[in-house]
Scaffold this motif. Structure first.
Motif: not given
Lengths: 458, 458
Positions: A190, A193-194, A197, A417, A425, A437, A455, B177, B188-191, B193-194
């Motif tokens: 996906d 969605k990565l 944000g 962030v 973060l 990240h 970020v 996590r 941060g990144y949407d890990l 949904k990745l």
């Protein structure tokens, strides 16, 4: 003239390039406080995707950082310029390209303001839910980059829930197309969605396909007044527990109400310590029943008064008041707005602890937020010319994030962030997630050119 | 005994390790057809996260591939074993850890079956929407890995929309996590949904925190019969255009209806070419109005008959019929189930073109699917012992995906890529997106140990 500016002159039309220091000044900052901002080498006013590509390639050629910018309404410094960088502003890419009423999507350039897009689709009987308070002056591109929320998230979710597809310029100047125009789709990772944000650190969004919903019924709105913020918080927990479906559930404390009254010349009640605003867009009898349920729960949970809006106009006025809250608090002094989101069961605890911070540090904190989501915006108001007060303001701002984390929450529910919360973060997500990240950032931007230092610090 | 098996013996309790070839046989395949499957060196029946970590570390030490498995109900070969690999089965990690009624989430291990979880939260007045037809025999971990959809997606979205947080064992054995327990969060990144939908290629999910909704009202259900599949498709487009909010909108053609009647000893009408099943869970007058609207639209669009279910039991029976469709078609021969999702405005075109494929190739194709989402499952039924028929089946299967792409759709709406659609993925997403997939895969799994060769070929 630097090499990168020379190259930009070669590859861009004159109207797409700004190098005059005076004109560039306004492109240095977003709306965050206490965030450093550098002086850009050039500002690119991209008119089309090819301009973004050309600018990214020129910057990559000379190893110059790129800072993408939407409407600079951000609150975390993600759009702040870096010294010698190329700012790529998307504000001139402001066309809505297609509205598809059966498949219910809109294809848009990133520079379109949220309210402009929302009104355009509403004209066709459609609804784009994400509605940040700043909707009149924030852009869709910025909303995507920070995964913005808003007032009706409590029922409809946030920006990422509405993004079907993106066109993204990558760090190497290539164009990535993510997603699709169908409702569902699981072909591959996906990437959409990565990117949403990622605050401009993984690519620059140049086009978006956004899902729409059918228009909702006319909303019914009510307000409830409470003798304390904690009592309001407890009522919210009971409202959530009941399962009643609201399209909006906001809170404003007395400090905020007074500021709004002064700023908008309104006449909101200032005798209560906190006011809840609830809205149901279920329509007809269902909407009336929802509001009656909320009023009953508020009364059972120490509400001083419950007032139902007589008509839609009166409801709109309450929302307008809520939307103006931050601008109103800005009139009282310099503001720093927190964006903590806690599990909803902990809202009363959070409000109580936040009020204690204000008392202990003898500083003004306006407590407001998207109560139904647990996403609170305690806003520290202070005199920036008084160094001692500014210090206490910073301490209060940080202390509120700390309370959020202690209650199982997050440092940012919707503002991102940027540079403001970079250190926080790391504290929230821990070393393994931080390292993931960095790996992803390095994989997509090996030269660390795209919004470096935002970020995550590489 | 191979080195990796020796190491596994050292680091795992005996009950967590299977090396007997007969016992391992059933861990070789998921439910996909025409997908190669190797012979594993060992199967790890993990009881806890530490077993997954230990197994991943042992595999990494000797450069042996790891194949994570849920309930092996997948339809794309993503869970198929590779020669000499370590299969890590999550089926024994089958505990629901916590249900939180106010904050509305459930924390669960991955091996819990979807229906088990759904019933457990329903007992507390809560609702976990993603409901694949296979819900009685698919696991939450598998649902997460393929980002499963289901029947009520048309109103409630898919798996990724309900994932708040994950615990993931990475390729290096570390525990990542992701996410949080709050409704919103953009730190941060949407890990999360990745990882969702990455089919075990980026990490192994060992725990998930899933968002829940309040229980819905009792549904009202209706069926509408049509003289042709295309007519049914046109009615669907009008239903979508009307904006009526349905919690389910499914289609089954005559081939499918007959198969279900035979399999379940049911008495569904076989005289129509296609049947729509629609459901509203709005409750009370609103639900009745929704169903009346759909019936009216169906009648205006050539429906032969509209039948409202007399009660909930009759509605449940219709859904049971729909859920049994694939198993019923399996009784007729070998099946290959397509999973194309098209923009909803193109549904009638898609159904017409699919029927033409069946005619042109003289092969049976049962047309069924989540019509309201445009996510269709045309299922090719054939005699696998007849090589010529098997060839035509494969051609039909591919041709249907081609039609989906031509209509602006995707090759997979909810079943995933696995090995079955790897080549098609490249065709759908193009070289830039494919290269980004490879970069991300390499960033998170530099040794290419996690489910190598699935989704993307490195």
């Amino acid at each position: 003239m630097s090499e990168v500016v020379e190259r930009l002159r070669q590859v861009l039309p004159p109207e797409a390039l700004v190098t005059d220091p005076d004109r560039m000044e306004s492109f240095r900052y977003d709306r965050a406080m206490f965030c450093p901002a550098g002086v850009p080498a050039a500002v690119v006013l991209a008119r089309e995707t090819a301009h973004v590509q050309a600018a990214v390639r020129a910057a990559a050629e000379f190893g110059v950082p790129v800072v993408p910018q939407g409407a600079r309404s951000g609150l975390s410094g993600a759009a702040n310029a870096l010294d010698g960088c190329v700012v790529i502003s998307l504000e001139k890419m402001d066309k809505i390209l297609e509205i598809q009423p059966v498949d219910r999507y809109v294809v848009t350039q990133p520079g379109v303001f949220n309210a402009v897009l929302s009104r355009a689709v509403a004209e066709q009987g459609l609804f784009y839910p994400p509605d940040p308070s700043s909707w009149e002056f924030c852009s869709i591109g910025g909303n995507l980059s920070t995964n913005s929320g808003g007032l009706c998230c409590v029922k409809y979710g946030v920006t990422t829930d509405y993004v079907l597809a993106l066109e993204v310029v990558l760090a190497n100047g290539e164009i990535l197309r993510t997603g699709r125009r169908t409702v569902k789709g699981v072909a591959g990772y996906d990437l959409t969605k990565l990117i949403v944000g990622s605050e401009g650190t993984l690519g620059i969004i140049t086009e978006a396909t956004l899902a729409l919903r059918p228009a909702t019924a006319k909303p019914r709105t009510m307000a409830a007044l409470f003798g304390s913020g904690v009592a309001a918080g407890e009522a919210i927990v009971e409202i959530i527990r009941s399962g009643v479906s609201l399209s909006l559930l906001e809170i404003m404390d007395r400090t905020t109400i007074r500021a709004v009254n002064a700023y908008k010349r309104m006449d909101l009640p200032e005798d209560a310590a906190a006011m809840l605003i609830a809205q149901s867009d279920a329509g007809g009898a269902a909407g009336a029943a929802d509001i009656a349920t909320v009023a009953k729960l508020c009364r059972e949970n120490a509400a001083i008064e419950c007032i139902e809006a007589d008509d839609e106009a009166e409801g709109d006025l309450l929302l307008e008041a809520r939307r103006a809250a931050l601008l109103a608090l800005d009139e009282l002094g310099t503001t720093m707005i927190d964006d903590v989101c806690v599990p909803r069961s902990r809202l009363a605890d959070f409000i109580g602890a936040t009020e204690k911070v204000a008392r202990d540090l003898d500083i003004t904190v306006g407590v407001l937020g998207h109560a139904g989501d647990g996403n609170m915006h305690p806003t520290v108001v202070f005199d920036a010319t008084d160094p001692e007060q500014a210090r206490r303001a910073q301490v209060a701002f940080d202390k509120i994030m700390e309370i959020g984390l202690e209650l199982g929450g997050t440092i940012t529910g919707e503002h991102g962030v940027g540079v403001l919360k970079r250190d926080w973060l790391a504290q929230e997500i821990g070393p393994v997630a931080l390292s993931v990240h960095r790996s992803i950032k390095a994989a997509l931007d090996p030269q660390n050119l795209l919004n470096p230092g935002k970020v995550v610090v590489s």
